[in-house]
Write an enzyme that holds these catalytic residues in place. Sequence first.
Site, PDB file in Angstrom:
ATOM      1  N   CYS A 187      45.777  38.459  39.598  1.00  0.00           N
ATOM      2  CA  CYS A 187      44.628  37.571  39.798  1.00  0.00           C
ATOM      3  C   CYS A 187      45.050  36.110  39.875  1.00  0.00           C
ATOM      4  O   CYS A 187      44.426  35.306  40.566  1.00  0.00           O
ATOM      5  CB  CYS A 187      43.594  37.778  38.700  1.00  0.00           C
ATOM      6  SG  CYS A 187      44.237  37.546  37.031  1.00  0.00           S
ATOM      7  N   GLU A 244      36.948  38.187  33.538  1.00  0.00           N
ATOM      8  CA  GLU A 244      38.186  37.614  34.069  1.00  0.00           C
ATOM      9  C   GLU A 244      38.287  38.127  35.493  1.00  0.00           C
ATOM     10  O   GLU A 244      38.562  39.305  35.730  1.00  0.00           O
ATOM     11  CB  GLU A 244      39.383  38.036  33.215  1.00  0.00           C
ATOM     12  CG  GLU A 244      40.591  37.138  33.406  1.00  0.00           C
ATOM     13  CD  GLU A 244      41.486  37.616  34.534  1.00  0.00           C
ATOM     14  OE1 GLU A 244      41.374  37.040  35.642  1.00  0.00           O
ATOM     15  OE2 GLU A 244      42.265  38.547  34.327  1.00  0.00           O
ATOM     16  N   GLU A 262      40.412  36.019  48.434  1.00  0.00           N
ATOM     17  CA  GLU A 262      41.468  36.670  47.657  1.00  0.00           C
ATOM     18  C   GLU A 262      41.942  37.922  48.387  1.00  0.00           C
ATOM     19  O   GLU A 262      41.160  38.824  48.678  1.00  0.00           O
ATOM     20  CB  GLU A 262      40.968  37.035  46.258  1.00  0.00           C
ATOM     21  CG  GLU A 262      42.058  37.605  45.373  1.00  0.00           C
ATOM     22  CD  GLU A 262      41.593  37.900  43.961  1.00  0.00           C
ATOM     23  OE1 GLU A 262      42.359  37.625  43.020  1.00  0.00           O
ATOM     24  OE2 GLU A 262      40.465  38.405  43.803  1.00  0.00           O
ATOM     25  N   LYS A 284      36.762  51.817  29.502  1.00  0.00           N
ATOM     26  CA  LYS A 284      36.754  52.518  30.789  1.00  0.00           C
ATOM     27  C   LYS A 284      37.900  51.988  31.639  1.00  0.00           C
ATOM     28  O   LYS A 284      37.831  50.899  32.188  1.00  0.00           O
ATOM     29  CB  LYS A 284      35.412  52.289  31.506  1.00  0.00           C
ATOM     30  CG  LYS A 284      34.971  53.453  32.413  1.00  0.00           C
ATOM     31  CD  LYS A 284      35.833  53.707  33.613  1.00  0.00           C
ATOM     32  CE  LYS A 284      35.595  52.700  34.710  1.00  0.00           C
ATOM     33  NZ  LYS A 284      36.403  53.054  35.955  1.00  0.00           N
TER      34      LYS A 284
END
Length: 499
Positions: A301, A267, A398, A192
């Site tokens: 990331c 992750e 973040e 997906k």
Amino acid sequence: MSTLHPRLGQTAARFIQREHLLLIDGQWVAPRAGGRFEVEDPATGLLIAQVAEGQAVDIDLAVAAARRAFESGEWSRCKPADRTRLLLRLADLIEANGDELAQLEVMDNGKPLAFARRGIAGTAEMVRYMAGWATKLTGEAVPLSIPGQWHAYTVREAVGVVGQIIPWNFPLSMAIWKLAPALAAGCTVVLKPAEQTPLNALRLGELILEAGFPPGVVNIITGYGADAGAALAAHPGVDKVAFTGSTTTGKRIVQSALGNLKKVTLELGGKSPVFIFPDADLSAAIPGAANAIFFNSGQVCSAGSRLYVHRKIYERVVADIAAYGDRLQLGHGMEAGNDLGPLISKVQMERVQRYIDSGRESGATLASAPRQLSEQGYFVPPTVLADTDARMNVVQEEIFGPVLCAMPFDDDDLSAIAGLANDTEYGLFAGIWTQDIGKAHRLAARIRAGSVSVNAHMVNDPALPFGGFKQSGWGRERGREALELYTELKSVAINLGQA
């Protein structure tokens, strides 16, 4: 479409304008509910394509196809060497179609074409690396100490049907980071892609069929995370789910996986520290630290978003990194000379701008020069916030944009310095710039992060495992470790009777 960039190649343009369907059981099919959703060019904000909106019913069909291929189809009888050959063929096709794939990445994600091309080359190498492991997934003989004579050994077997949910920041690379080890191990997959960037996953699906993978081995369902993604994560017919994305969504994935206790690898996010010591080679450290946060417009990331510079050189380093960012050219990724593209969406652009405003309201100083931006597209310029501190949201959360939080340090105690690095809920990456190799080793040992680079930022090699501590995730991508996470370990003990 008139909204496509004029420098886009004809092959990529024709693909974008094609009717986009779902890949299920080796066939391109329409979604059962008939829905479609729009894809836009983030550099202009204009519509470029419409793709099929897969939902739970389509996930059901894809999982069933993957299950058949795994248990009773051609894939279940496929030898390891045959999997190697198929993967190597796919790598060759990715390379042969690299320019088209790079252009699709630019239109889908916005990154500059030169960076996209480098990413495609790395993607092909990742496939080749994992292809080599298909014939090397061995167990071992185990000597037993219990009474009698025994022959005992372990074997690694494919975990089964895998649901893979990938992000929008590196669409093709992230798809391959997931697909290549799963296929090398003998799993079947329902993939997906992110709804913001579905085009390269669909083109990859065509290359997978062209390479000769049997029906049902790879199924691709485009759609929204709340519908197709959630259905895939919770599906009882899925044996493992692998996800890359935000920590918040990763926690929802874990909850969804509880139904059948499927295996999970994640992750997730990061708030990665970079340390520059007084003895560092600043001619390398300054561009290194700048690119650590500004590359891909900060949508990474492992971005080095927290910069700690020794007070002796703090003012110089911060000024030079801000000047480096000020020189970077923003614009459409298809236009030569542009260093940075847009953020992925208007929502992300507004989110990043709110963080910048919040940092300044909390007392941070803007070290970057003001910049006039085009009204078109979702651009945020490289931004250095100086004199930040740990209490600020911009330091703890973040941002996922080109925003660097700079702070001085003057402590020579490595445990105290490591405390700065570890003062976060994340633990994905850390960078160290120093010419004292002993100091680098000692500090790296104290930092709670899955990857540490010294005098470099985020070393990317297919053989080097990547993943995080704490809330940066579970498991590893790349390397043998990634492949083994797509296997189950079975122990076999055979009683040989009396001597």
